[in-house]
Design a protein around this motif. Structure first.
Motif, short mmCIF file in Angstrom:
data_model
loop_
_atom_site.label_atom_id
_atom_site.label_comp_id
_atom_site.label_asym_id
_atom_site.label_seq_id
_atom_site.Cartn_x
_atom_site.Cartn_y
_atom_site.Cartn_z
N LEU A 147 -15.31 -11.94 -111.82
CA LEU A 147 -16.28 -12.38 -112.62
C LEU A 147 -16.87 -11.01 -113.22
O LEU A 147 -17.09 -10.09 -112.64
CB LEU A 147 -17.46 -12.89 -111.72
N SER A 148 -17.05 -11.18 -114.58
CA SER A 148 -17.71 -10.12 -115.46
C SER A 148 -19.07 -10.87 -115.84
O SER A 148 -18.95 -11.89 -116.36
CB SER A 148 -17.00 -9.80 -116.72
N LEU A 149 -20.27 -10.22 -115.61
CA LEU A 149 -21.47 -10.86 -115.78
C LEU A 149 -22.29 -10.11 -116.96
O LEU A 149 -22.38 -8.79 -117.13
CB LEU A 149 -22.42 -10.77 -114.56
N ASN A 150 -22.64 -10.77 -117.82
CA ASN A 150 -23.49 -10.27 -118.98
C ASN A 150 -22.96 -9.10 -119.53
O ASN A 150 -23.70 -8.17 -119.94
CB ASN A 150 -24.93 -10.11 -118.45
N LEU A 151 -21.53 -9.15 -119.94
CA LEU A 151 -21.15 -7.91 -120.65
C LEU A 151 -21.50 -7.98 -122.18
O LEU A 151 -21.13 -8.98 -122.72
CB LEU A 151 -19.77 -7.93 -120.61
#
Lengths: 563, 563
Positions: free
Chosen positions: A512-516
């Protein structure tokens, strides 16, 4: 045979690099020994831009003779997605001659031990690194990546992934000491005492089945993991992306020879069109490891049929980004626009489904309706790709007619939020260059489900309208569980929603990549720090790179005797 | 729920043990926290011999209610190989109720992290250790092992193997840090900076399929490896060896409850006679890991069919000892005699084929012909087992009628060098006790090959005459390659022969014991130091215990965000 490169020299030269790599996989902080900037090359024996281009040009129209035993023909008909015919031919192998020849050198390679194998691998990577400019053109003209991406992803980033695999392989093999003295007290009697020797032994021959889009980046981890653990490695490249891996094999064979090992420890298996060599090889009794990147259907076939081998697959999934809320609307749009555009979405990590609440999202620019978000994203992509030169540099070329056909069909799946357009490439008029399409779908309509629940590899995304964040999270869970995902992204300022998304990713094993919103994109992972895939959902049965990726490539044999 | 055992207390209590185990698997020197001597028990809360026996006796004729959800019946009809009926009944599970209940507690168990999971596992092992005397009777009266062996192999040695798995599982999970700060320089621009969190996540539910002969020793590695990596574990014991694993499950459920976790993380699946639960469970979508010890045919079936799971098998092989030459003839004979006799050869590690040159061997007692060697070995076995009390203490009881039938049939396969005889057990008149048979075969006779190339589980060995050391080495290679081997032994004073044998073992991945003449036997391995099996030949696809045994039981999920 007297080695030109002694083990001692190689250790002196490369042990510091290996140690840094070992430290990097332990801390997972940023590290790379391979420069990303094209101008960093040209000194200390590396080729600069002009020399790299010249080296590539000199390859065109030639026969790449690797000196392999069992060569019964010359094959190769690569046509660059940029339109040029490479006209390079490669050895076609009589497998029943080549495979036995590959085993001949395994004993010496095994006996060399983990450290020597590691530094030989590092030397191979170093020589590849020196030729990064040349490899960049080879990757560009087989994958269709734009030059800069072919340079970075096909060069330093691929080399990083190879070195990462070498580090994991080394660490795993030296977890057990080479020898141990075992003394067990027996009360008043003499203790029992044994001397034990532990030797990592290879499984046999590893097969690397290369892919069209990232021949080096996806090929190197398996190649170097198997080689560093003592196996011979046969590389079966994708018929449209042979050159980068053939050059890799050539470099490896050269280094092995100079280091006093049998060059046949690494060999190429190029194939005739439609020969289907992969199935035959993957189920051959001498093949004990298979590394594969490509379609889900063939990956599933390999997992089911290559039962004599350890099979590591990276297949495909349906990647999701949940767009729930953001405190940096512009940053989100530009980050997403880049992710959707890079290499025309032809990455296994590119987002496909953008899950957006039907009644819109909260942002730092105020409330944005579903239609506003999709329109703004379309505008962001348009802005990013408005200049043709920039568009070409980002999009690269469509790698094959199937991708083009899917792109063209996508417009019929729903309301088009962003239409794909054709870009001309002045340098390569034969290149098929297209901007991404974004299609609106409704998560509540059963008719739309077939579209967003299928992988549509290429520059196609779906903006899926959902009734609530809860629905989005549940669709994320369902999608990862059923279809797998190489990546998940999410934008939310709500801690509850963030926790729910994280929980789904933990339960379904998705990265998961958050708020890039800045210069890191959901579809990019960095070796030594980010895991590529998780190995825990249907998109892949392995992750790059972890202990599980290397631990089963060798076994430890113990010889014990009384002390 | 308020935990009676806090994480803090458990860490304070057990972290030193975990650290010692981690050090032991790194050095592979001798270490064990579990006393081997029966008299070492009785203090600090552990049961002494009398209390252990009383506890076992109190179990007989009872219903072992584990408090499991989905219990739809009570089953159990164990009859001790020593003749007594245990009359213990166990919960029979409705799997569609039990499996979902087992998943309910997984999130909290996952979130507890590797260290807490490890110390909870150590606490479970500690409580089992305290009840070693009780477990010893349970193992004895299900496996047919003699008491002392049931005590040691079923008690401290099994607990060692469980703790070893916990140590490997812990080490593997903490190789990746919990968090990382990643900062990538961007020349003159601001660096890219991400905060990353890495979480080991379980695969799901692990299934342990127990065996009849070593329910705890072979059951604990998989059980503790899966549990320590965050999975729930369902234990499906062999229908004739339920009690030791049912007690294990009971202890585990108690500790989990006290530590504030859901007891259903560990559950038992006892079955009705001929219910064949293992196939149903092993292919159930919720079962993601299978650990199996038992027959080759079912192990192969599992590897082929339990495709939704990681499958770890210990099957069977044909174990070989090459008898080429020795400088301690008496030591060799007594060591071999013990190996053949221990637990009536009912170990997956017992030698079966003794390969002996047709023209005899060199020894410190002069040249010994093939017939002299076999006769002297027969005498050594006779001497070892001449006293009935000692014979009973070494042989234990024949575990089931199949073993007895194979033993009886073996005498018809060739010339009998040592006939099996019946021993009476005064304490347990119902026990079937038999001394080993040694049958002479000729390695040059095709008719004899069928016998020595098949596994004949039980107290049956073949003395196989061969023309030369080279022939013996080649037969060893052929046997390991085709049939697999858990162990290989060899006696030779010739460095060339020794090297050739070692090379075969390295190439075919077999564990080799050389010239054992004292108190260590080829069929015994010590946790933390010796590998049990190699995972590289057909006898087993995994070794106890290495990185590969634990690395694929969990996956690492990364959550990254801008720093």
């Amino acid at each position: 045979m007297a080695a030109e490169l002694t083990a001692h020299e190689l250790i002196a030269k490369h042990r510091p690099t290996l140690d840094q790599a070992l430290e990097a996989i332990r801390t997972r902080a940023y590290w790379s020994p391979h420069p990303e900037h094209p101008k960093a090359y040209g000194e200390h024996g590396s080729l600069d831009a002009a020399a790299g281009k010249a080296a590539f040009d000199a390859l065109l129209g030639t026969r790449l003779d690797l000196g392999q035993p069992g060569t019964d023909d010359w094959v190769g008909d690569e046509v660059s997605p940029y339109g040029i015919e490479l006209e390079v031919t490669y050895p076609h192998a009589d497998i029943e001659v080549l495979l036995p020849a590959m085993k001949a050198g395994q004993r010496a390679w095994r006996d060399a031990g983990p450290e020597v194998r590691a530094v030989v691998c590092v030397e191979i990577l170093k020589r590849i690194s020196d030729r990064t400019h040349e490899f960049a053109h080879a990757v560009m003209h087989t994958s269709g990546q734009a030059f800069m991406m072919a340079f970075q992803a096909g060069g330093p980033h691929a080399q990083d992934r190879g070195l990462e695999a070498v580090a994991y392989a080394y660490a795993e093999q030296v977890r057990t000491p080479g020898t141990a003295e075992w003394t067990k007290p027996q009360g008043k009697r003499e203790p029992l005492a044994l001397t034990k020797r532990f030797t990592p032994v290879p499984r046999g021959i590893g097969l690397v089945i290369g892919c069209n889009t990232f021949p080096t980046w996806n090929g190197y981890p398996g190649l170097f993991a198997s080689l560093a653990t003592g196996n011979a490695v046969l590389v079966k490249p994708h018929p449209r992306a042979v050159l980068p891996l053939a050059l890799t094999v050539q470099v490896a064979r050269g280094v092995l020879t100079e280091a006093g090992f049998d060059p046949n420890l690494v060999a190429l298996a190029a194939e005739r069109p439609d020969e289907g060599t992969a199935k035959t090889l993957a189920t051959h009794p001498e093949i004990r490891i298979v590394d594969y990147t490509g379609s889900t259907s063939f990956g599933d076939w390999l997992e089911a049929h290559a039962r004599q081998a350890q099979v590591y697959t990276e297949k495909a999934g349906v990647n999701t980004v949940i767009v729930h809320s953001t405190d940096d609307y512009r940053g989100m749009l530009s980050n997403l626009a880049f992710s959707l555009s890079l290499y025309s979405g032809q990455m296994c990590t590119t987002p496909q489904n953008l899950l957006i609440p039907r009644d819109g999202i909260r942002t730092d620019q105020g409330h944005k309706s579903f239609d506003e978000v999709t329109a703004d994203l379309a505008r962001a992509v348009d802005g990013l790709l408005g200049d043709d030169a920039r568009a070409n540099a980002l999009l690269g070329a469509i790698v094959n007619p199937d991708v083009k056909a899917r792109l063209e069909a996508a417009a019929g799946l729903g309301e088009v939020a962003l239409a794909s357009r054709e870009i001309s490439n002045p340098e390569f008029p034969g290149a098929v260059v297209r901007t991404p399409v974004i299609v609106k779908l409704d998560g509540a309509k059963p008719d739309d489900e077939a579209a967003y629940m299928s992988e549509c590899f290429g520059p196609v995304s779906f903006a899926v309208a959902l009734d609530s964040a809860t629905d989005a999270v549940e669709l994320l869970r369902h999608t990862v569980h059923e279809k797998g995902a190489m990546t998940v992204g999410a934008y939310t300022t709500d801690p509850e929603v963030e926790r729910a998304i994280e929980e789904v990713c933990l339960e379904e094993a998705a990265q998961l990549s958050l708020n890039l919103t800045g210069g890191v994109y959901v579809n990019q992972t960095a070796a030594f720090s980010d895991f590529h895939g998780s190995g825990g959902n249907p998109a892949a049965n392995a992750a790059l790179c972890d202990g599980a990726f290397v631990a089963s490539r060798f076994r430890v044999v113990e010889v014990r005797r009384e002390a």
